[in-house]
Design a protein around this motif. Structure first.
Motif, PDB file in Angstrom:
ATOM      1  N   MET A   1       0.840  -1.183   0.000  1.00  8.09           N
ATOM      2  CA  MET A   1       0.000   0.000   0.000  1.00  8.09           C
ATOM      3  C   MET A   1       0.887   1.248   0.000  1.00  8.09           C
ATOM      4  N   SER A   2       0.459   2.242  -0.756  1.00 13.71           N
ATOM      5  CA  SER A   2       1.179   3.516  -0.759  1.00 13.71           C
ATOM      6  C   SER A   2       0.177   4.637  -0.490  1.00 13.71           C
ATOM      7  N   PHE A   3       0.708   5.800  -0.173  1.00 15.32           N
ATOM      8  CA  PHE A   3      -0.114   6.948   0.177  1.00 15.32           C
ATOM      9  C   PHE A   3       0.227   8.095  -0.765  1.00 15.32           C
ATOM     10  N   ASN A   4      -0.769   8.939  -1.029  1.00 18.02           N
ATOM     11  CA  ASN A   4      -0.622   9.978  -2.051  1.00 18.02           C
ATOM     12  C   ASN A   4      -1.117  11.327  -1.551  1.00 18.02           C
ATOM     13  N   ILE A   5      -0.514  12.382  -2.079  1.00 18.56           N
ATOM     14  CA  ILE A   5      -0.913  13.755  -1.809  1.00 18.56           C
ATOM     15  C   ILE A   5      -1.464  14.338  -3.110  1.00 18.56           C
ATOM     16  N   TYR A   6      -2.611  15.017  -3.025  1.00 20.37           N
ATOM     17  CA  TYR A   6      -3.198  15.675  -4.184  1.00 20.37           C
ATOM     18  C   TYR A   6      -3.618  17.088  -3.811  1.00 20.37           C
ATOM     19  N   HIS A   7      -3.324  18.041  -4.685  1.00 19.62           N
ATOM     20  CA  HIS A   7      -3.789  19.423  -4.526  1.00 19.62           C
ATOM     21  C   HIS A   7      -4.122  19.967  -5.916  1.00 19.62           C
ATOM     22  N   ASN A   8      -5.293  20.576  -6.061  1.00 21.06           N
ATOM     23  CA  ASN A   8      -5.671  21.262  -7.293  1.00 21.06           C
ATOM     24  C   ASN A   8      -5.825  22.741  -6.980  1.00 21.06           C
ATOM     25  N   LEU A   9      -5.338  23.611  -7.889  1.00 20.07           N
ATOM     26  CA  LEU A   9      -5.537  25.029  -7.699  1.00 20.07           C
ATOM     27  C   LEU A   9      -5.573  25.735  -9.039  1.00 20.07           C
ATOM     28  N   PHE A  10      -6.336  26.832  -9.077  1.00 25.48           N
ATOM     29  CA  PHE A  10      -6.449  27.670 -10.253  1.00 25.48           C
ATOM     30  C   PHE A  10      -5.415  28.776 -10.150  1.00 25.48           C
ATOM     31  N   ILE A  11      -4.693  29.021 -11.246  1.00 23.84           N
ATOM     32  CA  ILE A  11      -3.684  30.086 -11.293  1.00 23.84           C
ATOM     33  C   ILE A  11      -4.004  30.979 -12.493  1.00 23.84           C
ATOM     34  N   LYS A  12      -4.085  32.264 -12.241  1.00 27.24           N
ATOM     35  CA  LYS A  12      -4.354  33.228 -13.313  1.00 27.24           C
ATOM     36  C   LYS A  12      -3.060  33.500 -14.068  1.00 27.24           C
ATOM     37  N   ALA A  13      -2.664  32.520 -14.865  1.00 28.58           N
ATOM     38  CA  ALA A  13      -1.454  32.601 -15.692  1.00 28.58           C
ATOM     39  C   ALA A  13      -1.587  31.557 -16.794  1.00 28.58           C
ATOM     40  N   SER A  14      -0.854  31.757 -17.861  1.00 29.34           N
ATOM     41  CA  SER A  14      -0.903  30.809 -18.984  1.00 29.34           C
ATOM     42  C   SER A  14      -0.294  29.468 -18.580  1.00 29.34           C
ATOM     43  N   GLN A  15      -0.665  28.423 -19.327  1.00 28.58           N
ATOM     44  CA  GLN A  15      -0.071  27.112 -19.076  1.00 28.58           C
ATOM     45  C   GLN A  15       1.443  27.173 -19.249  1.00 28.58           C
ATOM     46  N   GLU A  16       1.904  27.914 -20.238  1.00 24.73           N
ATOM     47  CA  GLU A  16       3.346  28.039 -20.467  1.00 24.73           C
ATOM     48  C   GLU A  16       4.038  28.680 -19.264  1.00 24.73           C
ATOM     49  N   ALA A  17       3.447  29.729 -18.707  1.00 25.10           N
ATOM     50  CA  ALA A  17       4.045  30.396 -17.547  1.00 25.10           C
ATOM     51  C   ALA A  17       4.078  29.461 -16.344  1.00 25.10           C
ATOM     52  N   VAL A  18       3.002  28.711 -16.127  1.00 23.53           N
ATOM     53  CA  VAL A  18       2.967  27.771 -15.000  1.00 23.53           C
ATOM     54  C   VAL A  18       3.977  26.653 -15.229  1.00 23.53           C
ATOM     55  N   PHE A  19       4.024  26.127 -16.447  1.00 26.57           N
ATOM     56  CA  PHE A  19       4.985  25.067 -16.756  1.00 26.57           C
ATOM     57  C   PHE A  19       6.414  25.538 -16.493  1.00 26.57           C
ATOM     58  N   ASN A  20       6.733  26.735 -16.952  1.00 24.49           N
ATOM     59  CA  ASN A  20       8.077  27.271 -16.715  1.00 24.49           C
ATOM     60  C   ASN A  20       8.364  27.409 -15.224  1.00 24.49           C
ATOM     61  N   ALA A  21       7.371  27.839 -14.464  1.00 24.91           N
ATOM     62  CA  ALA A  21       7.568  28.040 -13.025  1.00 24.91           C
ATOM     63  C   ALA A  21       7.812  26.733 -12.272  1.00 24.91           C
ATOM     64  N   VAL A  22       7.302  25.613 -12.801  1.00 22.77           N
ATOM     65  CA  VAL A  22       7.499  24.321 -12.124  1.00 22.77           C
ATOM     66  C   VAL A  22       8.597  23.482 -12.760  1.00 22.77           C
ATOM     67  N   SER A  23       9.277  24.024 -13.784  1.00 19.89           N
ATOM     68  CA  SER A  23      10.281  23.202 -14.476  1.00 19.89           C
ATOM     69  C   SER A  23      11.609  23.904 -14.740  1.00 19.89           C
ATOM     70  N   ILE A  24      11.659  25.213 -14.669  1.00 20.11           N
ATOM     71  CA  ILE A  24      12.883  25.963 -14.956  1.00 20.11           C
ATOM     72  C   ILE A  24      13.530  26.371 -13.630  1.00 20.11           C
ATOM     73  N   PRO A  25      14.796  26.001 -13.408  1.00 18.96           N
ATOM     74  CA  PRO A  25      15.435  26.273 -12.114  1.00 18.96           C
ATOM     75  C   PRO A  25      15.320  27.707 -11.613  1.00 18.96           C
ATOM     76  N   GLU A  26      15.482  28.694 -12.489  1.00 22.17           N
ATOM     77  CA  GLU A  26      15.411  30.085 -12.030  1.00 22.17           C
ATOM     78  C   GLU A  26      14.053  30.394 -11.413  1.00 22.17           C
ATOM     79  N   HIS A  27      13.004  29.741 -11.910  1.00 24.79           N
ATOM     80  CA  HIS A  27      11.663  29.931 -11.350  1.00 24.79           C
ATOM     81  C   HIS A  27      11.454  29.061 -10.106  1.00 24.79           C
TER      82      HIS A  27
END
Length: 142
Positions: A1-27
């Motif tokens: 058995m494993s355990f999981n964390i889930y969170h959903n949230l709306f961000i007023k920003a483009s998908q590209e901006a959010v993707f960059n913020a979660v994948s580019i080190p400077e962000h």
């Protein structure tokens, strides 16, 4: 058995901006890590440095540009090592719906519960970073 964390949230920003913020080190360093390195490419290793004691590594295990990135932990601690965390992005009215998951925790111990709380706080910081340009100093992040 494993355990999981889930969170959903709306961000007023483009998908590209959010993707960059979660994948580019400077962000990443503006809302999560102290110092990170890596590039959003399948199989690439990221270094997530929080302190000398918490100098962790993970690999990109799933990737769809501007839609999804998942990181499989490779060097961390015993609770995080078997886990994978993922940012899935979907269009939503005037921004992006971020569906976050951190899966395969070995047990629902205090570390798991604290990490769930920390992720909620950090994701709130990500939202404020993207929507308001707010950068919380690393020492003040949970």
């Amino acid at each position: 058995m494993s355990f999981n964390i889930y969170h959903n949230l709306f961000i007023k920003a483009s998908q590209e901006a959010v993707f960059n913020a979660v994948s580019i080190p400077e962000h990443l360093d503006n809302w999560w890590s102290l110092k990170s390195s890596g590039t959003p490419e399948l199989g690439v290793e990221y270094n997530l440095n929080f302190t000398d004691e918490y100098n962790w590594f993970c690999k990109v295990s799933k990737l769809e540009l501007n839609k999804l990135i998942a990181f499989k932990m490779t060097v961390s601690d015993k609770d995080w090592d078997p886990t994978t965390f993922q940012f899935e992005l979907e269009p939503h009215n005037e921004g992006t719906m971020l569906k976050f998951s951190h899966v395969n925790w070995p047990e629902a111990n205090d570390h798991f519960k604290y990490s769930s709380f920390c992720w909620a706080m950090l994701l709130s910081g990500l939202k404020n970073y993207l929507e308001k340009g707010l950068v919380i100093p690393f020492e003040e992040r949970n």
